[in-house]
Scaffold this active site. Structure first.
Site, PDB file in Angstrom:
ATOM      1  N   GLU A  26      -5.121   4.051   5.910  1.00  0.00           N
ATOM      2  CA  GLU A  26      -4.703   3.767   4.534  1.00  0.00           C
ATOM      3  C   GLU A  26      -4.980   4.942   3.589  1.00  0.00           C
ATOM      4  O   GLU A  26      -4.169   5.232   2.707  1.00  0.00           O
ATOM      5  CB  GLU A  26      -5.439   2.506   4.046  1.00  0.00           C
ATOM      6  CG  GLU A  26      -4.938   1.981   2.735  1.00  0.00           C
ATOM      7  CD  GLU A  26      -5.809   0.867   2.160  1.00  0.00           C
ATOM      8  OE1 GLU A  26      -5.601  -0.282   2.536  1.00  0.00           O
ATOM      9  OE2 GLU A  26      -6.690   1.160   1.335  1.00  0.00           O
ATOM     10  N   ARG A  44       0.820  -1.231   0.000  1.00  0.00           N
ATOM     11  CA  ARG A  44       0.000   0.000   0.000  1.00  0.00           C
ATOM     12  C   ARG A  44       0.853   1.281   0.000  1.00  0.00           C
ATOM     13  O   ARG A  44       0.448   2.319   0.507  1.00  0.00           O
ATOM     14  CB  ARG A  44      -0.948   0.034   1.210  1.00  0.00           C
ATOM     15  CG  ARG A  44      -1.994  -1.061   1.252  1.00  0.00           C
ATOM     16  CD  ARG A  44      -2.997  -0.929   0.118  1.00  0.00           C
ATOM     17  NE  ARG A  44      -4.138  -1.821   0.293  1.00  0.00           N
ATOM     18  CZ  ARG A  44      -4.202  -3.084  -0.132  1.00  0.00           C
ATOM     19  NH1 ARG A  44      -3.173  -3.626  -0.798  1.00  0.00           N
ATOM     20  NH2 ARG A  44      -5.282  -3.805   0.072  1.00  0.00           N
ATOM     21  N   SER A  70     -10.834  -0.702   3.021  1.00  0.00           N
ATOM     22  CA  SER A  70     -10.108  -0.785   4.293  1.00  0.00           C
ATOM     23  C   SER A  70      -9.675   0.607   4.723  1.00  0.00           C
ATOM     24  O   SER A  70      -9.050   1.323   3.930  1.00  0.00           O
ATOM     25  CB  SER A  70      -8.846  -1.641   4.143  1.00  0.00           C
ATOM     26  OG  SER A  70      -9.164  -2.901   3.624  1.00  0.00           O
TER      27      SER A  70
HETATM   28  N1  EPU Z   1     -11.327 -10.236  10.624  1.00  0.00           N
HETATM   29  C1  EPU Z   1     -12.047 -10.272  11.799  1.00  0.00           C
HETATM   30  N2  EPU Z   1     -13.042  -9.351  11.969  1.00  0.00           N
HETATM   31  C2  EPU Z   1     -13.375  -8.456  11.027  1.00  0.00           C
HETATM   32  C3  EPU Z   1     -12.634  -8.419   9.830  1.00  0.00           C
HETATM   33  C4  EPU Z   1     -11.607  -9.330   9.645  1.00  0.00           C
HETATM   34  O1  EPU Z   1     -11.779 -11.082  12.665  1.00  0.00           O
HETATM   35  O2  EPU Z   1     -14.293  -7.666  11.272  1.00  0.00           O
HETATM   36  C5  EPU Z   1     -10.243 -11.234  10.426  1.00  0.00           C
HETATM   37  C6  EPU Z   1     -10.786 -12.534   9.808  1.00  0.00           C
HETATM   38  O3  EPU Z   1     -10.110 -13.606  10.397  1.00  0.00           O
HETATM   39  C7  EPU Z   1     -10.387 -12.440   8.370  1.00  0.00           C
HETATM   40  C8  EPU Z   1      -9.074 -11.647   8.463  1.00  0.00           C
HETATM   41  O4  EPU Z   1      -9.294 -10.733   9.533  1.00  0.00           O
HETATM   42  O5  EPU Z   1     -10.173 -13.696   7.829  1.00  0.00           O
HETATM   43  C9  EPU Z   1      -8.703 -10.902   7.206  1.00  0.00           C
HETATM   44  O6  EPU Z   1      -9.833 -10.212   6.686  1.00  0.00           O
HETATM   45  P1  EPU Z   1     -10.056 -10.078   5.092  1.00  0.00           P
HETATM   46  O7  EPU Z   1      -9.842 -11.365   4.401  1.00  0.00           O
HETATM   47  O8  EPU Z   1     -11.357  -9.381   4.901  1.00  0.00           O
HETATM   48  O9  EPU Z   1      -8.849  -9.206   4.615  1.00  0.00           O
HETATM   49  P2  EPU Z   1      -8.221  -7.868   5.201  1.00  0.00           P
HETATM   50  O10 EPU Z   1      -6.835  -8.151   5.641  1.00  0.00           O
HETATM   51  O11 EPU Z   1      -9.152  -7.273   6.180  1.00  0.00           O
HETATM   52  C10 EPU Z   1      -7.145  -7.120   2.935  1.00  0.00           C
HETATM   53  C11 EPU Z   1      -7.076  -5.838   2.152  1.00  0.00           C
HETATM   54  C12 EPU Z   1      -8.343  -5.642   1.325  1.00  0.00           C
HETATM   55  C13 EPU Z   1      -8.494  -6.830   0.385  1.00  0.00           C
HETATM   56  C14 EPU Z   1      -8.548  -8.107   1.208  1.00  0.00           C
HETATM   57  C15 EPU Z   1      -8.581  -9.340   0.341  1.00  0.00           C
HETATM   58  C16 EPU Z   1      -5.685  -4.324   3.437  1.00  0.00           C
HETATM   59  C17 EPU Z   1      -5.650  -3.127   4.313  1.00  0.00           C
HETATM   60  N3  EPU Z   1      -6.900  -4.708   3.044  1.00  0.00           N
HETATM   61  O12 EPU Z   1      -8.195  -6.964   3.874  1.00  0.00           O
HETATM   62  O13 EPU Z   1      -8.173  -4.471   0.556  1.00  0.00           O
HETATM   63  O14 EPU Z   1      -9.669  -6.699  -0.407  1.00  0.00           O
HETATM   64  O15 EPU Z   1      -7.378  -8.208   2.049  1.00  0.00           O
HETATM   65  O16 EPU Z   1      -7.345  -9.473  -0.298  1.00  0.00           O
HETATM   66  O17 EPU Z   1      -4.643  -4.875   3.102  1.00  0.00           O
HETATM   67  C18 EPU Z   1      -8.565  -2.112   0.609  1.00  0.00           C
HETATM   68  O18 EPU Z   1      -7.348  -1.961   0.661  1.00  0.00           O
HETATM   69  O19 EPU Z   1      -9.362  -1.133   0.578  1.00  0.00           O
HETATM   70  C19 EPU Z   1      -9.123  -3.461   0.596  1.00  0.00           C
HETATM   71  C20 EPU Z   1     -10.440  -3.686   0.661  1.00  0.00           C
END
Ligand code: EPU
Length: 336
Positions: free
Chosen positions: A332, A164, A237
């Protein structure tokens, strides 16, 4: 080239913040940008470049000049035995570009489907999702140097991409306007199914494994987890996932065995969504803003919010995560 005054930006930022620009112009052609750069009346003003407004927190009043990038065009510029080289103008909507590549069978960007924003904004924060980041496939960026008015080519390594982050968000911030982006897509495309629920979603929809169907699966997953900015204001995010050393991760795991974390080279990425969720902020509001009920990492505007409301909530969430886990989480989006 027309410079308008006192223009509302409320519909031009996906968080839907109430905001007004003192000066505003749209750029469709390079000629218009060249004219703008020579224009005496705007030389002393602070410039802000606007793409899809999907990664921005803008103040109530933007005193400077807002430049909305509206240049269009997508084309295959070259191919050899191994690669397609496809170029898109900064003002194209990112997902329109992805769908265009897929409909022409230029594969590789399918995991990045439905990310909001424009092509020109994509390199600034090295957008990424479901195991792919644009740094993996980006060939070069054409950016206009605001001092000289001349285009400069930035090869992938010149962009200094990391999670990012890029040169354009750091040292190059405010010095360049991204004009177009070229991707080099391998003809022997490696599909990425390992991340998230892509395989599960393909099975659920009884879809065979191919890039078009991966795009469909990613779109379905995103729509189920992330709020549609047309319905509820958000920038995806709101925080980056913090990256910590092995020692920090081990110490955290001793106290919190369920901590969601992933290896990132010799470091570890911690799921900020999990940290915020555990801090009790999921689905909770502070004033007109809150953390989304289905994904705690997404800050949402329940109506009429300003940047001050956003930063008040952001600061509160950061302080609570820091207190409970000793970890700093960083916003972000870009702040004007
Ligand atoms: N989780 C929770 N509670 C929540 C949300 C998440 O416990 O309310 C835990 C869950 O275990 C889940 C894990 O966190 O499995 C990861 O969540 P998720 O797969 O939704 O991915 P993320 O790390 O939250 C990142 C990117 C997203 C991207 C997704 C999928 C960043 C900051 N965000 O989210 O990017 O779509 O992975 O690859 O790296 C963005 O940058 O705007 C964005 C949406």
């Amino acid at each position: 080239m027309i410079i308008q005054t006192n223009i509302s930006l409320s519909h031009l930022n996906t968080l839907g913040l109430q905001s007004q620009a003192k000066y505003y112009t749209e750029i469709h052609e390079l000629q218009e940008l060249s004219e703008l750069l020579k224009e005496e009346s705007v030389k002393d003003k602070k410039w802000h470049v606007l793409g899809g407004g999907s990664n921005l927190v803008i103040p109530h009043l933007v005193n400077g000049l807002v430049i909305k990038m509206a240049n269009k065009g997508m084309q295959l510029i070259l191919q050899d035995d191994e690669f397609w080289y496809v170029k898109a103008s900064a003002g194209e909507v990112w997902d329109d570009f992805i769908q265009w590549t897929l409909s022409n069978s230029y594969f590789g960007l399918e995991n990045l489907s439905l990310i909001p924003g424009t092509v020109g904004a994509a390199p600034i924060q090295n957008i990424g999702a479901y195991g792919v980041e644009i740094k993996d496939l980006l060939w070069e960026v054409t950016a206009i140097n605001l001092l000289s008015g001349l285009p400069e080519i930035f090869k992938n390594s010149d962009c200094h991409f990391s999670y990012r982050e890029s040169f354009f968000k750091q040292a190059g911030s405010g010095k360049y306007i991204i004009w177009d982006v070229t991707f080099r897509l391998p003809k022997k495309n490696k599909m990425h199914l390992e991340y998230g629920d892509i395989s599960k979603e393909l099975q659920k929809q009884s879809l065979e494994i191919n890039p078009q169907n991966i795009s469909k699966a990613v779109i379905k997953i995103r729509q189920s987890k992330l709020p549609d900015p047309k319905i509820i204001g958000n920038v995806g995010s709101f925080f980056k996932n913090p990256i910590v050393t092995k020692e920090v991760a081990d110490a955290l795991l001793l106290k919190h065995p369920n901590l969601v974390h992933y290896a990132a080279g010799d470091k570890f990425k911690i799921a900020a969504g999990w940290l915020i969720d555990q801090s009790g902020w999921k689905g909770k509001q502070l004033g007109p803003v809150g953390m989304y009920e289905k994904q705690a990492l997404v800050l949402v505007n329940h109506g009429q919010a300003t940047a001050d409301d956003v930063w008040a909530l952001s600061n509160q969430v950061r302080a609570d995560v820091k207190k409970q886990f000793g970890i700093e989480i960083e916003p972000e989006p870009i702040q004007w």
